[in-house]
Motif scaffolding. Sequence first.
Motif, PDB file in Angstrom:
ATOM      1  N   PHE A  90     -73.214 121.423  -3.261  1.00 31.57           N
ATOM      2  CA  PHE A  90     -74.612 121.644  -2.865  1.00 31.57           C
ATOM      3  C   PHE A  90     -74.824 121.395  -1.377  1.00 31.57           C
ATOM      4  O   PHE A  90     -75.898 121.003  -0.943  1.00 31.57           O
ATOM      5  CB  PHE A  90     -75.523 120.739  -3.693  1.00 31.57           C
ATOM      6  CG  PHE A  90     -75.356 120.914  -5.169  1.00 31.57           C
ATOM      7  CD1 PHE A  90     -75.870 122.018  -5.826  1.00 31.57           C
ATOM      8  CD2 PHE A  90     -74.633 119.979  -5.908  1.00 31.57           C
ATOM      9  CE1 PHE A  90     -75.688 122.192  -7.185  1.00 31.57           C
ATOM     10  CE2 PHE A  90     -74.452 120.139  -7.275  1.00 31.57           C
ATOM     11  CZ  PHE A  90     -74.987 121.258  -7.913  1.00 31.57           C
ATOM     12  N   GLY A  91     -73.778 121.623  -0.597  1.00 32.98           N
ATOM     13  CA  GLY A  91     -73.886 121.399   0.838  1.00 32.98           C
ATOM     14  C   GLY A  91     -73.086 120.177   1.260  1.00 32.98           C
ATOM     15  O   GLY A  91     -72.149 119.750   0.572  1.00 32.98           O
ATOM     16  N   LYS A  92     -73.457 119.614   2.375  1.00 35.32           N
ATOM     17  CA  LYS A  92     -72.746 118.461   2.922  1.00 35.32           C
ATOM     18  C   LYS A  92     -72.682 117.334   1.894  1.00 35.32           C
ATOM     19  O   LYS A  92     -73.695 116.972   1.299  1.00 35.32           O
ATOM     20  CB  LYS A  92     -73.456 117.969   4.178  1.00 35.32           C
ATOM     21  CG  LYS A  92     -72.808 116.762   4.825  1.00 35.32           C
ATOM     22  CD  LYS A  92     -73.630 116.282   6.018  1.00 35.32           C
ATOM     23  CE  LYS A  92     -73.051 114.997   6.581  1.00 35.32           C
ATOM     24  NZ  LYS A  92     -73.890 114.468   7.700  1.00 35.32           N
ATOM     25  N   PRO A  93     -71.506 116.747   1.655  1.00 37.95           N
ATOM     26  CA  PRO A  93     -71.395 115.642   0.694  1.00 37.95           C
ATOM     27  C   PRO A  93     -72.221 114.440   1.138  1.00 37.95           C
ATOM     28  O   PRO A  93     -72.466 114.234   2.334  1.00 37.95           O
ATOM     29  CB  PRO A  93     -69.890 115.311   0.706  1.00 37.95           C
ATOM     30  CG  PRO A  93     -69.238 116.571   1.168  1.00 37.95           C
ATOM     31  CD  PRO A  93     -70.190 117.161   2.175  1.00 37.95           C
ATOM     32  N   PRO A  94     -72.643 113.613   0.188  1.00 37.10           N
ATOM     33  CA  PRO A  94     -73.500 112.466   0.517  1.00 37.10           C
ATOM     34  C   PRO A  94     -72.725 111.300   1.124  1.00 37.10           C
ATOM     35  O   PRO A  94     -71.501 111.202   0.977  1.00 37.10           O
ATOM     36  CB  PRO A  94     -74.092 112.079  -0.836  1.00 37.10           C
ATOM     37  CG  PRO A  94     -73.023 112.479  -1.815  1.00 37.10           C
ATOM     38  CD  PRO A  94     -72.437 113.748  -1.261  1.00 37.10           C
ATOM     39  N   ASP A  95     -73.467 110.431   1.795  1.00 34.75           N
ATOM     40  CA  ASP A  95     -72.914 109.171   2.296  1.00 34.75           C
ATOM     41  C   ASP A  95     -73.005 108.072   1.243  1.00 34.75           C
ATOM     42  O   ASP A  95     -72.157 107.180   1.185  1.00 34.75           O
ATOM     43  CB  ASP A  95     -73.679 108.708   3.538  1.00 34.75           C
ATOM     44  CG  ASP A  95     -73.603 109.706   4.683  1.00 34.75           C
ATOM     45  OD1 ASP A  95     -72.485 110.153   4.993  1.00 34.75           O
ATOM     46  OD2 ASP A  95     -74.663 110.055   5.245  1.00 34.75           O
ATOM     47  N   LEU A  96     -74.047 108.124   0.432  1.00 31.06           N
ATOM     48  CA  LEU A  96     -74.303 107.123  -0.603  1.00 31.06           C
ATOM     49  C   LEU A  96     -74.895 107.808  -1.825  1.00 31.06           C
ATOM     50  O   LEU A  96     -75.431 108.917  -1.733  1.00 31.06           O
ATOM     51  CB  LEU A  96     -75.303 106.061  -0.115  1.00 31.06           C
ATOM     52  CG  LEU A  96     -74.928 105.173   1.069  1.00 31.06           C
ATOM     53  CD1 LEU A  96     -76.150 104.367   1.501  1.00 31.06           C
ATOM     54  CD2 LEU A  96     -73.793 104.240   0.695  1.00 31.06           C
TER      55      LEU A  96
END
Length: 257
Positions: A90-96
């Motif tokens: 869904f786009g850029k992976p999350p940081d948290l």
Amino acid sequence: MASEQLRVLITNDDGYQARGIRALATAIAGRGHDVQVVAPLDDQSGVGTARAGWVDRPIATRSEDANGITYIGIGGTPALAVTLARLGAFGKPPDLVVSGINHGYNFGVILHSGTVGAALTAATQGLSGLAVSIGAEDPQYLESAAEVGAELLGWLSEEPAGTVLNVNVPDRPLSELRGVRSARLAPYNPNRLVAGLAPTGEPMVALRTPDPAEDLDTDESLLAAGHITVTPIVGIQEVPDDAAAQYLVRWWAGAKR
């Protein structure tokens, strides 16, 4: 990193249209973070870290916008939502990863919680996770739990990757909460499960709310007294003990004769 904008995946096990996830996403976005909301299409409570049937098959999705935030529903579990987001579906992976706000507490032995399972799944994939629950099936003060969850992101972002917190908030205004306590997980209470028969004659299991445990430092007791509880948890880890392997070594030596 606490002052930087974070890309935060928000998921839950109550479904992407649940009031809890909407309150949490609004609070976190309000602090300037880039929120990515991906959660089950429907209620997936009690699925733990399950991701059954997800490899080599298309996964149904649905989305809707509300107050400037896009909410994506998937045909799968909270753990699957974490995995897909981590892979960049869904786009850029999350940081948290933040999971919740679950409608109802997640205290004590939380092996089967889909809310907590999402946070633990994040840890296995190199991300820290926060599970947030509130003490009512039809909560009236979701903003209390939302503010607690949003505030904890500042702390969590500074901790080593793989850190997981289980947080529970009583369904009360912030001004009426008794404070914050670090809490042990309440021990398993067999009296909470009741086996019976449905009107059709089929077996069924019911949950009942037991009296708080006598151990006053457990999450169950502290929540009953009106405290916010915070419990760091870990998932599956090996035990540095080779006794079982050595038992089989001895058996194997005899079996080969």
